[in-house]
Design a protein around this motif. Structure first.
Motif, mmCIF file in Angstrom:
data_model
loop_
_atom_site.group_PDB
_atom_site.id
_atom_site.type_symbol
_atom_site.label_atom_id
_atom_site.label_comp_id
_atom_site.label_asym_id
_atom_site.label_seq_id
_atom_site.Cartn_x
_atom_site.Cartn_y
_atom_site.Cartn_z
ATOM 1 N N GLU A 1 -6.370 2.895 -3.651
ATOM 2 C CA GLU A 1 -6.088 4.280 -3.243
ATOM 3 C C GLU A 1 -7.165 4.807 -2.295
ATOM 4 N N ASP B 1 4.042 0.919 0.916
ATOM 5 C CA ASP B 1 3.172 0.958 -0.260
ATOM 6 C C ASP B 1 4.097 0.675 -1.425
ATOM 7 N N CYS C 1 4.888 -1.392 -5.315
ATOM 8 C CA CYS C 1 4.440 -2.059 -6.534
ATOM 9 C C CYS C 1 5.439 -3.154 -6.861
ATOM 10 N N SER D 1 4.079 -4.323 -12.830
ATOM 11 C CA SER D 1 3.134 -3.290 -13.250
ATOM 12 C C SER D 1 1.707 -3.522 -12.766
ATOM 13 N N ASP D 2 1.404 -4.729 -12.294
ATOM 14 C CA ASP D 2 0.019 -5.050 -11.936
ATOM 15 C C ASP D 2 -0.212 -5.347 -10.460
ATOM 16 N N ARG E 1 0.171 -4.225 -6.472
ATOM 17 C CA ARG E 1 0.437 -3.170 -5.485
ATOM 18 C C ARG E 1 0.055 -3.701 -4.124
ATOM 19 N N GLY F 1 -4.456 -4.519 -1.388
ATOM 20 C CA GLY F 1 -3.636 -4.530 -2.577
ATOM 21 C C GLY F 1 -4.417 -4.752 -3.845
#
Length: 136
Positions: free
Chosen positions: A16, A33, A35, A38-39, A41, A57
């Motif tokens: 971020e 951007d 995902c 869940s892990d 990005r 990422g």
């Protein structure tokens, strides 16, 4: 046959924070951007006018590549003084305009392809601006 470099991965510690730096301070467009699960990005950003993007990422890291370990990335601009001023206005810590003279970096602009400004992203990945000769 064309061979085009289109994507360069940049290792970062905080996705971020890096996204804000590259989009808000550097002016790069956020291409996507996303995902993946869940892990993971993935954020792809492109400098204005560039055919090559960067990707930052989380969850895709190579354990041998540490945040801040990439150096020598170069952006080519038509007016190095204006580009430096723009980055400084956006809060990027930039060095002075320099050029190579007798094998050493000295302050001030140089000749064709010989004017540079150096800076780093929040993780310490090293970048340079280089001024290209004017077209015309």
């Amino acid at each position: 046959m064309d061979w085009k470099l289109e994507l360069v991965p940049i290792p970062v510690a905080d996705v971020e924070r890096s996204k804000r730096f590259y989009s808000e301070q550097m002016g790069f467009a956020v291409d996507h951007d996303m995902c993946v699960g869940s892990d993971v990005r993935i954020v792809q950003l492109t400098p204005p006018g560039s055919g090559c993007s960067i990707v930052i990422g989380a969850g895709t890291d190579d354990p041998d590549v540490k945040p801040g370990s990439v150096h020598g990335l170069q952006l080519v601009v038509p007016d190095i003084t204006a580009a430096r001023a723009e980055l400084a206005e956006r809060g990027v810590t930039v060095g002075p305009v320099q050029h190579v003279e007798n094998g050493a970096m000295v302050d001030g602009p140089g000749g064709a392809w010989n004017s540079f400004v150096y800076f780093s992203d929040p993780d310490g990945n090293g970048w340079a601006l280089q001024e290209r000769p004017s077209v015309g």
